[in-house]
Motif scaffolding. Structure first.
Motif, PDB file in Angstrom:
ATOM      1  N   ASP A 163       0.807  -1.219   0.000  1.00  0.00           N
ATOM      2  CA  ASP A 163       0.000   0.000   0.000  1.00  0.00           C
ATOM      3  C   ASP A 163       0.843   1.273   0.000  1.00  0.00           C
ATOM      4  O   ASP A 163       0.464   2.272  -0.623  1.00  0.00           O
ATOM      5  N   ILE A 164       1.970   1.240   0.708  1.00  0.00           N
ATOM      6  CA  ILE A 164       2.739   2.486   0.845  1.00  0.00           C
ATOM      7  C   ILE A 164       3.924   2.580  -0.114  1.00  0.00           C
ATOM      8  O   ILE A 164       4.529   3.643  -0.230  1.00  0.00           O
ATOM      9  N   LYS A 165       4.237   1.492  -0.817  1.00  0.00           N
ATOM     10  CA  LYS A 165       5.380   1.510  -1.738  1.00  0.00           C
ATOM     11  C   LYS A 165       5.329   2.670  -2.722  1.00  0.00           C
ATOM     12  O   LYS A 165       6.354   3.330  -2.965  1.00  0.00           O
ATOM     13  N   PRO A 166       4.167   2.979  -3.311  1.00  0.00           N
ATOM     14  CA  PRO A 166       4.117   4.095  -4.271  1.00  0.00           C
ATOM     15  C   PRO A 166       4.493   5.451  -3.665  1.00  0.00           C
ATOM     16  O   PRO A 166       4.900   6.366  -4.387  1.00  0.00           O
ATOM     17  N   SER A 167       4.380   5.573  -2.343  1.00  0.00           N
ATOM     18  CA  SER A 167       4.703   6.852  -1.694  1.00  0.00           C
ATOM     19  C   SER A 167       6.174   6.968  -1.326  1.00  0.00           C
ATOM     20  O   SER A 167       6.623   8.030  -0.887  1.00  0.00           O
ATOM     21  N   MET A 168       6.949   5.896  -1.516  1.00  0.00           N
ATOM     22  CA  MET A 168       8.372   5.929  -1.205  1.00  0.00           C
ATOM     23  C   MET A 168       9.147   6.555  -2.374  1.00  0.00           C
ATOM     24  O   MET A 168       8.862   6.248  -3.542  1.00  0.00           O
ATOM     25  N   PRO A 169      10.112   7.429  -2.104  1.00  0.00           N
ATOM     26  CA  PRO A 169      10.834   8.145  -3.170  1.00  0.00           C
ATOM     27  C   PRO A 169      11.405   7.240  -4.257  1.00  0.00           C
ATOM     28  O   PRO A 169      11.326   7.567  -5.437  1.00  0.00           O
ATOM     29  N   LEU A 170      11.970   6.102  -3.862  1.00  0.00           N
ATOM     30  CA  LEU A 170      12.575   5.183  -4.830  1.00  0.00           C
ATOM     31  C   LEU A 170      11.886   3.821  -4.837  1.00  0.00           C
ATOM     32  O   LEU A 170      12.408   2.856  -5.395  1.00  0.00           O
ATOM     33  N   GLY A 171      10.735   3.751  -4.177  1.00  0.00           N
ATOM     34  CA  GLY A 171      10.007   2.489  -4.129  1.00  0.00           C
ATOM     35  C   GLY A 171      10.721   1.422  -3.326  1.00  0.00           C
ATOM     36  O   GLY A 171      10.600   0.225  -3.612  1.00  0.00           O
ATOM     37  N   GLN A 172      11.478   1.848  -2.318  1.00  0.00           N
ATOM     38  CA  GLN A 172      12.228   0.904  -1.485  1.00  0.00           C
ATOM     39  C   GLN A 172      12.440   1.483  -0.098  1.00  0.00           C
ATOM     40  O   GLN A 172      12.206   2.667   0.130  1.00  0.00           O
ATOM     41  N   VAL A 173      12.841   0.627   0.832  1.00  0.00           N
ATOM     42  CA  VAL A 173      13.189   1.058   2.187  1.00  0.00           C
ATOM     43  C   VAL A 173      14.592   0.528   2.487  1.00  0.00           C
ATOM     44  O   VAL A 173      15.061  -0.402   1.826  1.00  0.00           O
ATOM     45  N   PRO A 174      15.291   1.116   3.477  1.00  0.00           N
ATOM     46  CA  PRO A 174      14.852   2.081   4.485  1.00  0.00           C
ATOM     47  C   PRO A 174      14.586   3.478   3.927  1.00  0.00           C
ATOM     48  O   PRO A 174      15.214   3.902   2.962  1.00  0.00           O
ATOM     49  N   VAL A 175      13.678   4.170   4.628  1.00  0.00           N
ATOM     50  CA  VAL A 175      13.415   5.584   4.378  1.00  0.00           C
ATOM     51  C   VAL A 175      13.285   6.259   5.738  1.00  0.00           C
ATOM     52  O   VAL A 175      12.559   5.782   6.611  1.00  0.00           O
ATOM     53  N   LEU A 176      14.005   7.354   5.912  1.00  0.00           N
ATOM     54  CA  LEU A 176      13.889   8.162   7.123  1.00  0.00           C
ATOM     55  C   LEU A 176      13.115   9.420   6.777  1.00  0.00           C
ATOM     56  O   LEU A 176      13.489  10.146   5.857  1.00  0.00           O
ATOM     57  N   THR A 177      12.027   9.658   7.494  1.00  0.00           N
ATOM     58  CA  THR A 177      11.240  10.873   7.292  1.00  0.00           C
ATOM     59  C   THR A 177      11.518  11.835   8.437  1.00  0.00           C
ATOM     60  O   THR A 177      11.314  11.502   9.601  1.00  0.00           O
ATOM     61  N   VAL A 178      12.023  13.001   8.085  1.00  0.00           N
ATOM     62  CA  VAL A 178      12.333  14.043   9.069  1.00  0.00           C
ATOM     63  C   VAL A 178      11.433  15.227   8.776  1.00  0.00           C
ATOM     64  O   VAL A 178      11.588  15.895   7.760  1.00  0.00           O
ATOM     65  N   GLY A 179      10.467  15.465   9.671  1.00  0.00           N
ATOM     66  CA  GLY A 179       9.484  16.496   9.377  1.00  0.00           C
ATOM     67  C   GLY A 179       8.682  16.086   8.162  1.00  0.00           C
ATOM     68  O   GLY A 179       8.028  15.054   8.143  1.00  0.00           O
ATOM     69  N   THR A 181      10.234  15.818   5.124  1.00  0.00           N
ATOM     70  CA  THR A 181      11.216  15.383   4.131  1.00  0.00           C
ATOM     71  C   THR A 181      11.517  13.894   4.246  1.00  0.00           C
ATOM     72  O   THR A 181      11.842  13.399   5.330  1.00  0.00           O
ATOM     73  N   GLN A 182      11.417  13.182   3.139  1.00  0.00           N
ATOM     74  CA  GLN A 182      11.757  11.762   3.101  1.00  0.00           C
ATOM     75  C   GLN A 182      13.190  11.592   2.603  1.00  0.00           C
ATOM     76  O   GLN A 182      13.572  12.172   1.586  1.00  0.00           O
ATOM     77  N   ILE A 183      13.973  10.803   3.329  1.00  0.00           N
ATOM     78  CA  ILE A 183      15.356  10.530   2.937  1.00  0.00           C
ATOM     79  C   ILE A 183      15.479   9.051   2.591  1.00  0.00           C
ATOM     80  O   ILE A 183      15.429   8.198   3.479  1.00  0.00           O
ATOM     81  N   PRO A 184      15.637   8.699   1.307  1.00  0.00           N
ATOM     82  CA  PRO A 184      15.872   7.302   0.941  1.00  0.00           C
ATOM     83  C   PRO A 184      17.369   7.005   0.942  1.00  0.00           C
ATOM     84  O   PRO A 184      18.169   7.915   1.217  1.00  0.00           O
ATOM     85  N   GLN A 185      17.737   5.775   0.661  1.00  0.00           N
ATOM     86  CA  GLN A 185      19.124   5.329   0.569  1.00  0.00           C
ATOM     87  C   GLN A 185      19.798   5.255   1.942  1.00  0.00           C
ATOM     88  O   GLN A 185      19.979   6.274   2.621  1.00  0.00           O
ATOM     89  N   THR A 186      20.187   4.048   2.309  1.00  0.00           N
ATOM     90  CA  THR A 186      20.779   3.827   3.630  1.00  0.00           C
ATOM     91  C   THR A 186      22.018   4.681   3.856  1.00  0.00           C
ATOM     92  O   THR A 186      22.213   5.248   4.935  1.00  0.00           O
TER      93      THR A 186
END
Length: 326
Positions: A163-179, A181-186
């Protein structure tokens, strides 16, 4: 007579204070002493921690910074603020946060200056999204644990991920959301956290050497993932042989050399950094998944990993963290 070259058998000790250059600009640095020494008052340490100048893992402080803190922070009468002053300042902070003009470090300092007991964690929420495995997200968790910072550890189930994959910047995790802003890439996440938590070294060269360790680990991980994904028993055995005879010995030799060159305590600088935690993470997880032979290949590396594992906050996390398949 020729001057005798300066001996470097003992590594130079540096002041851990993040505002060192400002505090001693017009004064004297003085002696470098350990933070756990009796002559460093608890009030000084508490004050500098509140101001994000030192952290729980900081080791040394110069007498110049101690004197500056005492004279300018501890011995100053409280400043009276009117309600209008406070409201105006709060509006400025909120505006700066919304626009993204300030770093978390700057926001924490402003909050403290206003006399508020607002922590970095309240000023900006942090959400870490990973799958329910140790995986690459574990190093991110270890950094939060070491810095004693609150965050939401959201471990995704497969059904939720769809359900949430489409909302991920690169369609993968980990993702850190700060405020917002989404930060992808470990790699980007761990460097961001290391900078925020004072775990990335004290200067450009130390930053660079931390990066050297991280990129070397990435190379080792890429080889190890081949073993993890291989299903053919014969090919898997061949990869395991390469890991044991080539990949891991090369990595261990490199890490041992960096430790010894740097004085034997830490991989970079004179305090624990992202590099130390990253090496501990990869060695311990690969040992659990592949073979404990890896941990036993080097007494130097084993001792270093045990040192990191014995840090109270990390020790508690290792004992109580969620049990996962890998």
């Amino acid at each position: 007579m020729n001057a005798k070259p300066e001996m470097s058998s003992k590594r130079k000790k540096n002041c851990s204070c993040k505002s060192h250059e400002d505090y001693v600009k017009n004064g004297v640095v003085g002696n470098i002493i350990r933070l756990d020494a009796k002559k460093v008052r608890k009030a000084v340490k508490d004050e500098l921690k509140k101001r994000r100048d030192i952290f729980d893992h900081s080791t040394f402080l110069c007498t110049g910074c101690i004197q500056y803190c005492t004279d300018n922070f501890l011995n100053q009468p409280p400043i009276k603020k009117t309600r209008e002053d406070m409201e105006n300042k709060v509006e400025e902070v909120v505006s700066a946060i919304d626009s993204g003009r300030l770093s978390v470090e700057e926001m924490a300092r402003i909050a403290y200056a206003l006399g508020q007991s607002v922590s970095r964690d309240v000023l900006r929420d942090q959400l870490l999204q990973t799958f329910d495995v140790s995986g690459r997200g574990e190093l991110c968790r270890l950094l939060f644990v070491l810095a004693d910072k609150k965050y939401e550890d959201h471990r995704l189930e497969r059904e939720e991920w769809k359900d949430i994959k489409p909302s991920m910047p690169l369609g993968q995790v980990p993702v850190l959301t700060v405020g917002k802003t989404q930060i992808p890439q470990t790699g980007a996440i761990i460097r961001h956290l290391a900078r925020e938590f004072g775990l990335y070294g004290k200067n450009n060269m130390e930053n660079t050497m931390v990066d050297v360790i991280i990129e070397t680990i990435d190379e080792v991980r890429a080889e190890f993932v081949k073993w993890v994904k291989e299903e053919d028993a014969t090919k898997k055995a061949e990869i395991s042989k390469k890991l044991k005879e080539e990949v891991f010995p090369k990595f261990i030799t490199f890490v041992e050399k960096m430790l010894l060159v740097n004085g034997g305590q830490y991989l970079v600088g004179n305090e624990v950094t992202l590099a130390d935690v990253a090496v501990f993470d990869v060695i311990s997880r690969v040992s659990d998944m592949w073979s404990q032979d890896l941990m036993n290949m080097s007494t130097v590396l084993k001792a270093h990993c045990e040192k990191i594992a014995s840090i109270p906050s990390i020790k508690a996390w290792l004992e109580n963290r969620p049990k996962t398949a890998r």
